[in-house]
Design a protein around this motif. Sequence first.
Motif, PDB file in Angstrom:
ATOM      1  N   MET A   1       0.829  -1.205   0.000  1.00 24.01           N
ATOM      2  CA  MET A   1       0.000   0.000   0.000  1.00 24.01           C
ATOM      3  C   MET A   1       0.859   1.248   0.000  1.00 24.01           C
ATOM      4  SD  MET A   1      -3.175   1.176   0.128  1.00 24.01           S
ATOM      5  CE  MET A   1      -2.603   2.365  -1.062  1.00 24.01           C
ATOM      6  N   ARG A   2       1.970   1.204   0.752  1.00 27.43           N
ATOM      7  CA  ARG A   2       2.886   2.347   0.768  1.00 27.43           C
ATOM      8  C   ARG A   2       3.455   2.598  -0.621  1.00 27.43           C
ATOM      9  NH1 ARG A   2       7.668   4.425   4.483  1.00 27.43           N
ATOM     10  NH2 ARG A   2       8.931   5.389   2.871  1.00 27.43           N
ATOM     11  N   ALA A   3       3.788   1.529  -1.343  1.00 26.46           N
ATOM     12  CA  ALA A   3       4.326   1.693  -2.695  1.00 26.46           C
ATOM     13  C   ALA A   3       3.304   2.352  -3.612  1.00 26.46           C
ATOM     14  CB  ALA A   3       4.747   0.336  -3.254  1.00 26.46           C
ATOM     15  N   ALA A   4       2.038   1.916  -3.529  1.00 27.99           N
ATOM     16  CA  ALA A   4       0.989   2.517  -4.357  1.00 27.99           C
ATOM     17  C   ALA A   4       0.787   3.980  -3.998  1.00 27.99           C
ATOM     18  CB  ALA A   4      -0.318   1.742  -4.182  1.00 27.99           C
ATOM     19  N   LEU A   5       0.765   4.274  -2.700  1.00 31.28           N
ATOM     20  CA  LEU A   5       0.591   5.653  -2.245  1.00 31.28           C
ATOM     21  C   LEU A   5       1.756   6.525  -2.706  1.00 31.28           C
ATOM     22  CD1 LEU A   5      -0.950   7.731  -0.468  1.00 31.28           C
ATOM     23  CD2 LEU A   5       0.443   6.929   1.460  1.00 31.28           C
ATOM     24  N   PHE A   6       2.968   6.011  -2.596  1.00 27.09           N
ATOM     25  CA  PHE A   6       4.147   6.773  -3.006  1.00 27.09           C
ATOM     26  C   PHE A   6       4.094   7.092  -4.493  1.00 27.09           C
ATOM     27  CE2 PHE A   6       8.410   6.642  -4.907  1.00 27.09           C
ATOM     28  CZ  PHE A   6       8.963   7.755  -4.301  1.00 27.09           C
ATOM     29  N   LEU A   7       3.754   6.118  -5.314  1.00 28.39           N
ATOM     30  CA  LEU A   7       3.701   6.343  -6.758  1.00 28.39           C
ATOM     31  C   LEU A   7       2.656   7.391  -7.115  1.00 28.39           C
ATOM     32  CD1 LEU A   7       4.000   2.651  -8.008  1.00 28.39           C
ATOM     33  CD2 LEU A   7       5.684   4.471  -8.344  1.00 28.39           C
ATOM     34  N   PHE A   8       1.494   7.311  -6.457  1.00 31.94           N
ATOM     35  CA  PHE A   8       0.438   8.276  -6.776  1.00 31.94           C
ATOM     36  C   PHE A   8       0.823   9.684  -6.322  1.00 31.94           C
ATOM     37  CE2 PHE A   8      -3.447  10.645  -6.334  1.00 31.94           C
ATOM     38  CZ  PHE A   8      -4.195  10.242  -7.422  1.00 31.94           C
ATOM     39  N   MET A   9       1.340   9.792  -5.105  1.00 31.17           N
ATOM     40  CA  MET A   9       1.722  11.115  -4.611  1.00 31.17           C
ATOM     41  C   MET A   9       2.892  11.695  -5.402  1.00 31.17           C
ATOM     42  SD  MET A   9      -0.403  11.981  -2.404  1.00 31.17           S
ATOM     43  CE  MET A   9      -1.743  11.249  -1.480  1.00 31.17           C
ATOM     44  N   LEU A  10       3.789  10.833  -5.853  1.00 29.83           N
ATOM     45  CA  LEU A  10       4.873  11.302  -6.712  1.00 29.83           C
ATOM     46  C   LEU A  10       4.321  11.865  -8.012  1.00 29.83           C
ATOM     47  CD1 LEU A  10       7.941  11.539  -7.178  1.00 29.83           C
ATOM     48  CD2 LEU A  10       7.886   9.229  -8.148  1.00 29.83           C
ATOM     49  N   ALA A  11       3.294  11.200  -8.567  1.00 34.66           N
ATOM     50  CA  ALA A  11       2.652  11.700  -9.793  1.00 34.66           C
ATOM     51  C   ALA A  11       2.096  13.102  -9.573  1.00 34.66           C
ATOM     52  CB  ALA A  11       1.539  10.743 -10.223  1.00 34.66           C
ATOM     53  N   GLU A  12       1.484  13.339  -8.421  1.00 35.50           N
ATOM     54  CA  GLU A  12       0.906  14.658  -8.131  1.00 35.50           C
ATOM     55  C   GLU A  12       1.995  15.695  -7.870  1.00 35.50           C
ATOM     56  OE1 GLU A  12      -1.433  17.720  -7.760  1.00 35.50           O
ATOM     57  OE2 GLU A  12      -2.201  15.748  -8.345  1.00 35.50           O
ATOM     58  N   GLU A  13       3.068  15.296  -7.207  1.00 34.00           N
ATOM     59  CA  GLU A  13       4.103  16.247  -6.814  1.00 34.00           C
ATOM     60  C   GLU A  13       5.000  16.664  -7.975  1.00 34.00           C
ATOM     61  OE1 GLU A  13       4.607  17.769  -3.976  1.00 34.00           O
ATOM     62  OE2 GLU A  13       2.997  16.791  -2.873  1.00 34.00           O
ATOM     63  N   LEU A  14       5.001  15.924  -9.074  1.00 30.69           N
ATOM     64  CA  LEU A  14       5.878  16.281 -10.192  1.00 30.69           C
ATOM     65  C   LEU A  14       5.600  17.688 -10.719  1.00 30.69           C
ATOM     66  CD1 LEU A  14       6.159  13.069 -12.442  1.00 30.69           C
ATOM     67  CD2 LEU A  14       7.861  14.019 -10.875  1.00 30.69           C
ATOM     68  N   SER A  15       4.364  18.130 -10.637  1.00 25.41           N
ATOM     69  CA  SER A  15       4.000  19.441 -11.204  1.00 25.41           C
ATOM     70  C   SER A  15       4.072  20.569 -10.180  1.00 25.41           C
ATOM     71  CB  SER A  15       2.577  19.384 -11.779  1.00 25.41           C
ATOM     72  OG  SER A  15       1.635  19.079 -10.767  1.00 25.41           O
ATOM     73  N   ARG A  16       4.561  20.283  -8.992  1.00 22.75           N
ATOM     74  CA  ARG A  16       4.515  21.273  -7.917  1.00 22.75           C
ATOM     75  C   ARG A  16       5.292  22.547  -8.262  1.00 22.75           C
ATOM     76  NH1 ARG A  16       0.725  20.962  -5.289  1.00 22.75           N
ATOM     77  NH2 ARG A  16       1.072  18.953  -4.272  1.00 22.75           N
ATOM     78  N   SER A  17       6.404  22.405  -8.968  1.00 16.69           N
ATOM     79  CA  SER A  17       7.277  23.565  -9.206  1.00 16.69           C
ATOM     80  C   SER A  17       6.877  24.395 -10.420  1.00 16.69           C
ATOM     81  CB  SER A  17       8.732  23.099  -9.378  1.00 16.69           C
ATOM     82  OG  SER A  17       8.864  22.282 -10.531  1.00 16.69           O
ATOM     83  N   PHE A  18       5.897  23.935 -11.210  1.00 20.25           N
ATOM     84  CA  PHE A  18       5.599  24.688 -12.441  1.00 20.25           C
ATOM     85  C   PHE A  18       4.116  24.777 -12.783  1.00 20.25           C
ATOM     86  CE2 PHE A  18       6.283  20.269 -13.814  1.00 20.25           C
ATOM     87  CZ  PHE A  18       5.143  20.038 -14.565  1.00 20.25           C
ATOM     88  N   LEU A  19       3.215  24.264 -11.949  1.00 22.06           N
ATOM     89  CA  LEU A  19       1.790  24.292 -12.302  1.00 22.06           C
ATOM     90  C   LEU A  19       1.280  25.708 -12.571  1.00 22.06           C
ATOM     91  CD1 LEU A  19      -0.854  22.836 -12.768  1.00 22.06           C
ATOM     92  CD2 LEU A  19      -1.267  22.878 -10.295  1.00 22.06           C
ATOM     93  N   PRO A  20       1.596  26.722 -11.734  1.00 20.56           N
ATOM     94  CA  PRO A  20       1.142  28.078 -12.092  1.00 20.56           C
ATOM     95  C   PRO A  20       1.693  28.566 -13.430  1.00 20.56           C
ATOM     96  CG  PRO A  20       1.858  27.990  -9.788  1.00 20.56           C
ATOM     97  CD  PRO A  20       2.284  26.699 -10.426  1.00 20.56           C
ATOM     98  N   LEU A  21       2.922  28.159 -13.756  1.00 18.34           N
ATOM     99  CA  LEU A  21       3.522  28.584 -15.021  1.00 18.34           C
ATOM    100  C   LEU A  21       2.823  27.909 -16.202  1.00 18.34           C
ATOM    101  CD1 LEU A  21       7.270  28.327 -13.921  1.00 18.34           C
ATOM    102  CD2 LEU A  21       5.683  30.254 -13.662  1.00 18.34           C
ATOM    103  N   TYR A  22       2.452  26.650 -16.046  1.00 19.14           N
ATOM    104  CA  TYR A  22       1.710  25.944 -17.087  1.00 19.14           C
ATOM    105  C   TYR A  22       0.327  26.575 -17.276  1.00 19.14           C
ATOM    106  CZ  TYR A  22      -0.452  21.966 -19.544  1.00 19.14           C
ATOM    107  OH  TYR A  22      -1.093  21.160 -20.458  1.00 19.14           O
ATOM    108  N   THR A  23      -0.286  26.962 -16.153  1.00 15.09           N
ATOM    109  CA  THR A  23      -1.597  27.620 -16.227  1.00 15.09           C
ATOM    110  C   THR A  23      -1.496  28.920 -17.010  1.00 15.09           C
ATOM    111  OG1 THR A  23      -2.144  26.681 -14.054  1.00 15.09           O
ATOM    112  CG2 THR A  23      -3.523  28.479 -14.855  1.00 15.09           C
ATOM    113  N   ARG A  24      -0.423  29.663 -16.788  1.00 19.01           N
ATOM    114  CA  ARG A  24      -0.241  30.933 -17.499  1.00 19.01           C
ATOM    115  C   ARG A  24      -0.134  30.714 -19.008  1.00 19.01           C
ATOM    116  NH1 ARG A  24       5.113  34.132 -16.204  1.00 19.01           N
ATOM    117  NH2 ARG A  24       5.907  32.336 -17.365  1.00 19.01           N
ATOM    118  N   ASP A  25       0.497  29.620 -19.419  1.00 24.34           N
ATOM    119  CA  ASP A  25       0.616  29.342 -20.856  1.00 24.34           C
ATOM    120  C   ASP A  25      -0.739  29.092 -21.504  1.00 24.34           C
ATOM    121  OD1 ASP A  25       3.331  29.604 -20.578  1.00 24.34           O
ATOM    122  OD2 ASP A  25       3.775  27.446 -20.666  1.00 24.34           O
ATOM    123  N   LEU A  26      -1.704  28.582 -20.716  1.00 20.47           N
ATOM    124  CA  LEU A  26      -3.028  28.275 -21.254  1.00 20.47           C
ATOM    125  C   LEU A  26      -4.013  29.424 -21.082  1.00 20.47           C
ATOM    126  CD1 LEU A  26      -3.464  24.597 -19.968  1.00 20.47           C
ATOM    127  CD2 LEU A  26      -2.835  25.331 -22.265  1.00 20.47           C
TER     128      LEU A  26
END
Length: 566
Positions: free
Chosen positions: A169-194
Motif C-alpha cells: 500500500m505504501r508503494a501505491a501511495l508513493f507512486l500516486f503522490m509522486l505523480a501529483e508532486e511532479l507538477s509542484r514547481s511549475f503548475l502556475p507557469l503551465y496555467t499561465r501558458d493556457l
Amino acid sequence: MCLELIMQSNSVARPRVSLPILAISSILLYSLLICGKFYEAMAADLSFSAAQVVMSGVRDHLAAVAGLISAAFAAIALLFPSVLRRAGTTPLRALMTVASAMLACGAGTLPRLAGLLPDEAVQGFLTDGAVLLVVCLLLTFEGLLLLAARPSRGEARPASEAASAVACMRAALFLFMLAEELSRSFLPLYTRDLYTPVAGLSETLMMGLPIGLFMFLVAVFTPFAGAWADRFGSRRTLLLGTLPAVAGFAGTAMAGSLVELLLWRSACALGYAVMFIGAQGFVARHTPADRRARGMAQFVAAVIVAGLCGAPLGGILADQFGYRATFAVSALLALAAVAAVTLLPADRVERVQRHPFRIADARALLANPRFLALLMFSSVPTKLMLTGYLFYLVPVSLHAAGETPAGIGRLMMTYGLIIVLLGPWVSRVADRTGRHALFAGLGGLVGGAGTLAILQEQGVAGTLIGIAALGVAHAFNNATQLALVPEVCRADCARMGESSVFAVYRLLERGGSVIGPLLAAALADRFGIQAALVALGVLGMLCGTAFCAVFLLAPSASPTAGEAAR
C-alpha cells in the motif's frame, strides 16, 4: 519517522539479485538525469552542433563509468555473494551499499563534466548533481522498504502478511503522490501558458485558480471517499477512485484551454482524495493495535518522500521535455499506482455506524472559543501559507527571478527536508513536555517572520529563507495542532466522538488550502508579487501572535471553558 522505518530489522529479499538490480537501475537513472542537466548547461553556452559533439563524448564517458560499476556489482554477486547477503540484512545497510556505488559514479563523472562547463555554470551543475543523488537514493529507499516487507520466517503468518500488505500500500501511495508532486514547481507557469483573457479575471488570478479548485474539491470529496472505503473496502474504492486521476493527468497533458485544465485537475482531485483516505483506512485495517503508530508512520513517510522527490524531479523533466511531457509521466506513475493497488489483498468490509457530518456539529465546535482560536490562528493559516506561499507565490516569484523549473524544484525541496529532519524531534519533545501549544505558537511566529526575510534579502536568497522558515514552522505545527484538538474539545469529543470532531476539524482546516492560492493571486495581481510575499508573512506573524495570546499568555484552566459559555 523515516529513520525508524529504514532501520527495521527485516532483511531485503534476495539481496544477491535485488541489490545489483537496484544499484544498476539507480546508476542508470542518475546518469541519464546528469546527462540531461549537463546538456542543458552546455547548450546555453555553445551552438547546437558544438553541444552535440561534446555530448557524444560525455555519453561515452557516462556509459563507461556506469558499465564499470555495474560490472563490479555483478562480479561481487557471482564471486562474493556473502557480501551482498550481509549488506541486505537491513534496509539501512542495503541503502548504504547502493549509496556507495552512486557516490562512486558521481565522483567519476561530476568533476570531469564540471571541467567542461563555463565557470558560471559549474556551481549550479554540481548542486543539481547532489540533489539528483538524493532523489535517486530516496527512490531506492522506497524499493528497499518494499523488498524488506516480505513475510519473515520467525514471525506469525498474519502479522507477516499484514506487514507485506502495508508495504505494498505504501508503494501505491508513493507512486500516486509522486505523480501529483511532479507538477509542484511549475503548475502556475503551465496555467499561465493556457490563459486567455477573461473579462474581470486577470492572468495572475487565473494562475492560482487550479490550485484553489483542486484543494476545494479534495475537501469536498474526502468525506465521500471515507464513506466509500467503509462501505466497499479500501482496495475496491482505490481501484475505482484513482482511475479518473490517471485520465486527469493525461488530460492535463493535452489540455488546450484553461477550462480543460480545470476539468482534468478536478479528476485528479477526486483521485487524490480517494487515495489519501483509502490508503489511510487500509493501513488502519491491516495493522494490529500495537503496531498502528508504525503503520501510520509508513503512510506519512510515503507522502513526505514523494514530496521530496517530486518537485526537483518534475522540474528537471519540465526543463528537458516540457510541461506536457511531465504530466504524461505523472499519468504513467498514477497508472503504476493503480497496478500496485491490484496486488493488495481484499480487505474485509466492516459495517460501521458512521456519524454523518451535520452543520450543527460545526456550529457546536465553532462556539468553543479555544477551538476557534486554534482553527483561525494556527491551522487555517498553516494551510494558507502552504498553498498560497509555497505552492503559488514561490514558483511564480522564483520564475520571475530567472530560475528554471528544475531550480525551483530544487529550492522547494528544502521545505520537505526540514520537516523530515526536524518533525520527529519536535513531536517527541512536545509529547514529553506536554507543551503542544508552545510549539504550535512558535511555529506560527517562525513561519511569519521567516517569510518576511524578503524585505532584507531580495530575489532567490530571500525566498529560500522563507521556504526554510516555512519548513521549520510546519515541523513545529503539523503534529502539535492535531494533539491540541482533543485537548481543547474534551466535552465535544465525549458527546460527538473523537473521529467526528477530527472530521469537522479537517474539513474546516482545508478552507485555508482553498483560500491560500486565491488570496495570494489577488494580492499579487493588485500589489505585485513582492508585496504579496510580504503580506502573507505579516498575516502569518499576526496569526501566530494572536495564537500565543490565547493559548500562552491567557491559558485556560479548563480545556472546555467554551462549553460553559454555551
